[in-house]
Scaffold this active site. Sequence first.
Site, PDB file in Angstrom:
ATOM      1  N   LYS A  11     -54.846 -45.399 128.383  1.00 36.42           N
ATOM      2  CA  LYS A  11     -53.660 -44.562 128.146  1.00 36.42           C
ATOM      3  C   LYS A  11     -53.377 -43.630 129.336  1.00 36.42           C
ATOM      4  O   LYS A  11     -54.202 -43.500 130.256  1.00 36.42           O
ATOM      5  CB  LYS A  11     -53.872 -43.775 126.843  1.00 36.42           C
ATOM      6  CG  LYS A  11     -53.984 -44.689 125.605  1.00 36.42           C
ATOM      7  CD  LYS A  11     -54.087 -43.888 124.313  1.00 36.42           C
ATOM      8  CE  LYS A  11     -54.151 -44.814 123.105  1.00 36.42           C
ATOM      9  NZ  LYS A  11     -54.157 -44.055 121.815  1.00 36.42           N
ATOM     10  N   TYR A  51     -45.788 -49.316 118.815  1.00 30.88           N
ATOM     11  CA  TYR A  51     -46.369 -48.480 117.763  1.00 30.88           C
ATOM     12  C   TYR A  51     -45.498 -48.461 116.505  1.00 30.88           C
ATOM     13  O   TYR A  51     -45.612 -47.542 115.697  1.00 30.88           O
ATOM     14  CB  TYR A  51     -46.599 -47.055 118.281  1.00 30.88           C
ATOM     15  CG  TYR A  51     -47.867 -46.912 119.099  1.00 30.88           C
ATOM     16  CD1 TYR A  51     -49.129 -47.054 118.512  1.00 30.88           C
ATOM     17  CD2 TYR A  51     -47.821 -46.617 120.455  1.00 30.88           C
ATOM     18  CE1 TYR A  51     -50.294 -46.917 119.254  1.00 30.88           C
ATOM     19  CE2 TYR A  51     -48.989 -46.478 121.204  1.00 30.88           C
ATOM     20  CZ  TYR A  51     -50.225 -46.630 120.588  1.00 30.88           C
ATOM     21  OH  TYR A  51     -51.386 -46.496 121.317  1.00 30.88           O
ATOM     22  N   ASN A 114     -56.310 -39.854 123.510  1.00 27.72           N
ATOM     23  CA  ASN A 114     -57.680 -40.303 123.235  1.00 27.72           C
ATOM     24  C   ASN A 114     -58.069 -41.526 124.077  1.00 27.72           C
ATOM     25  O   ASN A 114     -58.875 -42.352 123.662  1.00 27.72           O
ATOM     26  CB  ASN A 114     -57.885 -40.532 121.734  1.00 27.72           C
ATOM     27  CG  ASN A 114     -56.947 -41.576 121.178  1.00 27.72           C
ATOM     28  OD1 ASN A 114     -56.171 -42.185 121.916  1.00 27.72           O
ATOM     29  ND2 ASN A 114     -57.022 -41.799 119.883  1.00 27.72           N
ATOM     30  N   HIS A 117     -56.571 -47.593 123.590  1.00 27.69           N
ATOM     31  CA  HIS A 117     -56.120 -48.303 122.395  1.00 27.69           C
ATOM     32  C   HIS A 117     -56.927 -49.580 122.286  1.00 27.69           C
ATOM     33  O   HIS A 117     -57.265 -50.196 123.300  1.00 27.69           O
ATOM     34  CB  HIS A 117     -54.626 -48.680 122.505  1.00 27.69           C
ATOM     35  CG  HIS A 117     -54.214 -49.685 121.457  1.00 27.69           C
ATOM     36  ND1 HIS A 117     -53.847 -49.320 120.186  1.00 27.69           N
ATOM     37  CD2 HIS A 117     -54.175 -51.046 121.483  1.00 27.69           C
ATOM     38  CE1 HIS A 117     -53.574 -50.413 119.479  1.00 27.69           C
ATOM     39  NE2 HIS A 117     -53.762 -51.478 120.243  1.00 27.69           N
ATOM     40  N   GLU A 128     -50.483 -58.278 119.724  1.00 21.84           N
ATOM     41  CA  GLU A 128     -50.409 -57.295 120.814  1.00 21.84           C
ATOM     42  C   GLU A 128     -50.568 -57.959 122.185  1.00 21.84           C
ATOM     43  O   GLU A 128     -49.908 -57.561 123.146  1.00 21.84           O
ATOM     44  CB  GLU A 128     -51.473 -56.210 120.582  1.00 21.84           C
ATOM     45  CG  GLU A 128     -51.166 -55.362 119.356  1.00 21.84           C
ATOM     46  CD  GLU A 128     -52.253 -54.365 118.977  1.00 21.84           C
ATOM     47  OE1 GLU A 128     -52.069 -53.645 117.986  1.00 21.84           O
ATOM     48  OE2 GLU A 128     -53.286 -54.306 119.672  1.00 21.84           O
TER      49      GLU A 128
HETATM   50  P1  GDP Z   1     -56.560 -45.918 116.586  1.00 24.99           P
HETATM   51  O1  GDP Z   1     -56.463 -47.309 116.008  1.00 24.99           O
HETATM   52  O2  GDP Z   1     -57.968 -45.380 116.560  1.00 24.99           O
HETATM   53  O3  GDP Z   1     -55.940 -45.808 117.972  1.00 24.99           O
HETATM   54  O4  GDP Z   1     -55.751 -44.930 115.634  1.00 24.99           O
HETATM   55  P2  GDP Z   1     -54.342 -45.065 114.842  1.00 24.99           P
HETATM   56  O5  GDP Z   1     -53.868 -46.498 114.840  1.00 24.99           O
HETATM   57  O6  GDP Z   1     -54.517 -44.393 113.525  1.00 24.99           O
HETATM   58  O7  GDP Z   1     -53.345 -44.174 115.690  1.00 24.99           O
HETATM   59  C1  GDP Z   1     -52.726 -44.657 116.852  1.00 24.99           C
HETATM   60  C2  GDP Z   1     -52.723 -43.562 117.904  1.00 24.99           C
HETATM   61  O8  GDP Z   1     -51.911 -42.483 117.446  1.00 24.99           O
HETATM   62  C3  GDP Z   1     -54.077 -42.904 118.161  1.00 24.99           C
HETATM   63  O9  GDP Z   1     -54.912 -43.643 119.037  1.00 24.99           O
HETATM   64  C4  GDP Z   1     -53.673 -41.571 118.749  1.00 24.99           C
HETATM   65  O10 GDP Z   1     -53.280 -41.702 120.128  1.00 24.99           O
HETATM   66  C5  GDP Z   1     -52.430 -41.248 117.918  1.00 24.99           C
HETATM   67  N1  GDP Z   1     -52.759 -40.429 116.737  1.00 24.99           N
HETATM   68  C6  GDP Z   1     -53.464 -40.808 115.628  1.00 24.99           C
HETATM   69  N2  GDP Z   1     -53.556 -39.800 114.746  1.00 24.99           N
HETATM   70  C7  GDP Z   1     -52.881 -38.755 115.302  1.00 24.99           C
HETATM   71  C8  GDP Z   1     -52.607 -37.428 114.864  1.00 24.99           C
HETATM   72  O11 GDP Z   1     -52.990 -36.991 113.778  1.00 24.99           O
HETATM   73  N3  GDP Z   1     -51.856 -36.648 115.720  1.00 24.99           N
HETATM   74  C9  GDP Z   1     -51.418 -37.101 116.923  1.00 24.99           C
HETATM   75  N4  GDP Z   1     -50.691 -36.274 117.710  1.00 24.99           N
HETATM   76  N5  GDP Z   1     -51.655 -38.346 117.360  1.00 24.99           N
HETATM   77  C10 GDP Z   1     -52.382 -39.168 116.568  1.00 24.99           C
END
Ligand code: GDP
Length: 140
Positions: A11, A51, A114, A117, A128
């Site tokens: 990222k 997304y 974070n 991905h 993807e």
């Molecule tokens: P992943 O599969 O671990 O990447 O998590 P998710 O699919 O739930 O979320 C996708 C991405 O959205 C995450 O990797 C973070 O960059 C972002 N994200 C997830 N939860 C949050 C949140 O509560 N707040 C914010 N600002 N970003 C989030």
Amino acid sequence: MALEKTFSILKPDVTRRNLTGKINEKIESAGLRIIAQKRLWLTRPQAEAFYGVHATRSFFDDLCTFMTSGPVVVQVLEGENAVVNYRNVMGATNPANATPGTIRKEFAESIEANSVHGSDSLENAATEIKFFFGDIEIVG
Ligand code: GDP
């Protein structure tokens, strides 16, 4: 065990801090082979489409802003149980909850920035990978 392909994004917080090599060292040390790779600056429509599953989430707008804030590196990874293996190497979404030694524990700045991905299923990995790569760009 099965040889699988999964999809990875380094990222914008990674490219900004020049951590591409450090993150990929963790990926390769886990037995994953980078079989396709390119550096891109996502457009807003690309980020929103990628997304799309999160479109109704409160953080969707912020997430798309972050993902278009700088270059990303998109990659296809191959290895035994690559989907689960890479998710384990990544660590929990929120770095505060991530296991020591994982990419997110060591490098992530926040729950949003974070660092990486990774596909969460074999089916999503295939979708993807197709989103970003043509067959001739994937060289195992
Ligand atoms: P992943 O599969 O671990 O990447 O998590 P998710 O699919 O739930 O979320 C996708 C991405 O959205 C995450 O990797 C973070 O960059 C972002 N994200 C997830 N939860 C949050 C949140 O509560 N707040 C914010 N600002 N970003 C989030």
